[in-house]
Design an enzyme around this catalytic site. Sequence first.
Site, PDB file in Angstrom:
ATOM      1  N   ASN A 142      27.719 -89.633  43.384  1.00 56.22           N
ATOM      2  CA  ASN A 142      27.711 -88.179  43.476  1.00 56.22           C
ATOM      3  C   ASN A 142      28.942 -87.779  44.276  1.00 56.22           C
ATOM      4  OD1 ASN A 142      27.280 -85.479  43.921  1.00 56.22           O
ATOM      5  ND2 ASN A 142      25.461 -85.736  45.214  1.00 56.22           N
ATOM      6  N   TRP A 143      29.966 -87.375  43.538  1.00 54.15           N
ATOM      7  CA  TRP A 143      31.240 -87.072  44.221  1.00 54.15           C
ATOM      8  C   TRP A 143      31.179 -85.761  44.989  1.00 54.15           C
ATOM      9  CZ3 TRP A 143      35.340 -88.246  39.791  1.00 54.15           C
ATOM     10  CH2 TRP A 143      35.335 -89.614  39.527  1.00 54.15           C
ATOM     11  N   LYS A 144      30.168 -84.958  44.731  1.00 54.04           N
ATOM     12  CA  LYS A 144      30.074 -83.632  45.355  1.00 54.04           C
ATOM     13  C   LYS A 144      31.376 -82.857  45.103  1.00 54.04           C
ATOM     14  CE  LYS A 144      26.736 -85.568  48.480  1.00 54.04           C
ATOM     15  NZ  LYS A 144      25.996 -85.478  49.736  1.00 54.04           N
TER      16      LYS A 144
ATOM     17  N   HIS B 116      19.505 -81.210  43.789  1.00 54.92           N
ATOM     18  CA  HIS B 116      20.043 -81.850  44.995  1.00 54.92           C
ATOM     19  C   HIS B 116      19.718 -80.979  46.214  1.00 54.92           C
ATOM     20  CE1 HIS B 116      22.810 -83.490  47.931  1.00 54.92           C
ATOM     21  NE2 HIS B 116      22.823 -84.581  47.187  1.00 54.92           N
TER      22      HIS B 116
ATOM     23  N   GLU C 281      21.420 -80.127  48.621  1.00 47.94           N
ATOM     24  CA  GLU C 281      22.477 -79.150  48.948  1.00 47.94           C
ATOM     25  C   GLU C 281      22.361 -77.908  48.070  1.00 47.94           C
ATOM     26  OE1 GLU C 281      25.718 -81.945  48.654  1.00 47.94           O
ATOM     27  OE2 GLU C 281      24.962 -82.960  50.436  1.00 47.94           O
TER      28      GLU C 281
ATOM     29  N   GLU D 172      15.882 -88.661  48.115  1.00 47.48           N
ATOM     30  CA  GLU D 172      16.946 -88.506  49.106  1.00 47.48           C
ATOM     31  C   GLU D 172      16.408 -87.750  50.313  1.00 47.48           C
ATOM     32  OE1 GLU D 172      21.048 -88.824  46.970  1.00 47.48           O
ATOM     33  OE2 GLU D 172      20.467 -86.721  47.069  1.00 47.48           O
TER      34      GLU D 172
ATOM     35  N   GLY E 265      24.551 -87.930  54.100  1.00 47.47           N
ATOM     36  CA  GLY E 265      25.835 -87.676  54.739  1.00 47.47           C
ATOM     37  C   GLY E 265      25.818 -87.804  56.249  1.00 47.47           C
TER      38      GLY E 265
ATOM     39  N   SER F 213      23.171 -91.937  52.618  1.00 44.73           N
ATOM     40  CA  SER F 213      23.954 -92.896  53.399  1.00 44.73           C
ATOM     41  C   SER F 213      23.795 -94.336  52.924  1.00 44.73           C
ATOM     42  CB  SER F 213      23.627 -92.772  54.889  1.00 44.73           C
ATOM     43  OG  SER F 213      23.952 -91.462  55.359  1.00 44.73           O
TER      44      SER F 213
ATOM     45  N   GLY G 283      26.673 -90.886  47.699  1.00 43.08           N
ATOM     46  CA  GLY G 283      27.623 -89.812  47.989  1.00 43.08           C
ATOM     47  C   GLY G 283      28.914 -90.364  48.555  1.00 43.08           C
ATOM     48  N   GLY G 284      29.034 -90.355  49.879  1.00 40.48           N
ATOM     49  CA  GLY G 284      30.277 -90.743  50.550  1.00 40.48           C
ATOM     50  C   GLY G 284      30.870 -92.054  50.055  1.00 40.48           C
TER      51      GLY G 284
HETATM   52  P1  PGA Z   1      25.503 -89.725  50.990  1.00 38.10           P
HETATM   53  O1  PGA Z   1      25.050 -88.646  49.882  1.00 38.10           O
HETATM   54  O2  PGA Z   1      25.496 -91.064  50.305  1.00 38.10           O
HETATM   55  O3  PGA Z   1      26.868 -89.301  51.398  1.00 38.10           O
HETATM   56  O4  PGA Z   1      24.507 -89.654  52.091  1.00 38.10           O
HETATM   57  C1  PGA Z   1      24.062 -88.936  48.944  1.00 38.10           C
HETATM   58  C2  PGA Z   1      23.765 -87.715  48.119  1.00 38.10           C
HETATM   59  O5  PGA Z   1      23.762 -86.614  48.677  1.00 38.10           O
HETATM   60  O6  PGA Z   1      23.529 -87.811  46.892  1.00 38.10           O
END
Ligand code: PGA
Length: 251
Positions: A9-11, A95, A97, A167, A173, A212, A233-234
Site C-alpha cells: 500500500n504505497w499510500k 482503509h 485512513e 490492520e 505507520g 508496521s 505500507g512503509g
Molecule cells: P504500515 O501501513 O505498514 O506503514 O504500518 C500499513 C497500511 O496502512 O496498510
Amino acid sequence: MRQPLVAGNWKMNGSRDSVKALLDGLKAGISTVTTAEVAVCCPHAYLADVQASLSGSAIAWGGQDVSIHDSGAYTGETAGSMLTDFGAKFVIIGHSERRQYHGETDQQVAEKFSAARKNGLIPLFCIGETLEEREGGVMEQVIARQVDAVIEHCGIAMLGEGVIAYEPVWAIGTGVTASPEQAQEVHAFIRARIAEKDATVAEKIQILYGGSMNPANAAELMAQMDIDGGLIGGASLKPDDFLAVCTAANR
Ligand code: PGA
C-alpha cells in the site's frame, strides 16, 4: 490451503521517477523470492505507469479506493471501471485512513465492496480497532461490526470473493506491530465470525495482517495459522524490504 498474498500500500507517496525505480527493483527480484501472490496498490495517478511496467510480470496491481458510483459528477473520485481500464486486479477499501480522514462509514465501505465486485475487482477490505477501542474492551465488537456491515450489504458469498486485511489502527505507520499472538487472536476471531454464516467461506478467505509489518517481523506473523499474508505500507516503498517480506510469506 490458502495462498499467501502480500500487497503493498504505497499510500500517497512517490513520483514518476521513484515509482519507476521501485518497480524496476521489484521486478528484478520477485521471481526468485516467493510463492506468494504479490501486488502493489499505487496512487491512481500512476496507474498507467504501473500497468506499463508490470504487465506480463508476476506482480499484480490495484487502486487504493473506489467510488460507489459508476460515473458522473463526483469530483476527485475513481470509478471501478477506471481501475480495471488500467488492468487493476485489486482495490483497497475501508482503509483506516479513509475511515478517519474522510469519515467513511461501515455502510459506505460495504457499498464500496460491492462496487468493486461489480467491476470485477478484488476488494482488500480493511478492518481494525483503535487503541482506545482495544483498551476499552470493545475490540471484538468493533471488528464484528465492520465485518457484519459487508455481510449484511453484500451477502456472505460476495464477502468470500474479497480479501480481509486486519490492520489495528494503533499499529499503522507507528512502528508498533501487533505481536504474532495478538494478531492471530483477532484473525481467528474474524474467521470464526465468518464461519457463523458460512464455514466454507471462512476456511477459504485470505486474512492479511497490516500495521508496521517489515522484514524483521513478517515471518513470525505470517507463520500464524490464520494470517495469510500482509498489507504493507512503509516497507513496501523500499524494494529490498518489500521483497524480504514476500520471501517471508513463502509456505
Ligand atoms: P504500515 O501501513 O505498514 O506503514 O504500518 C500499513 C497500511 O496502512 O496498510
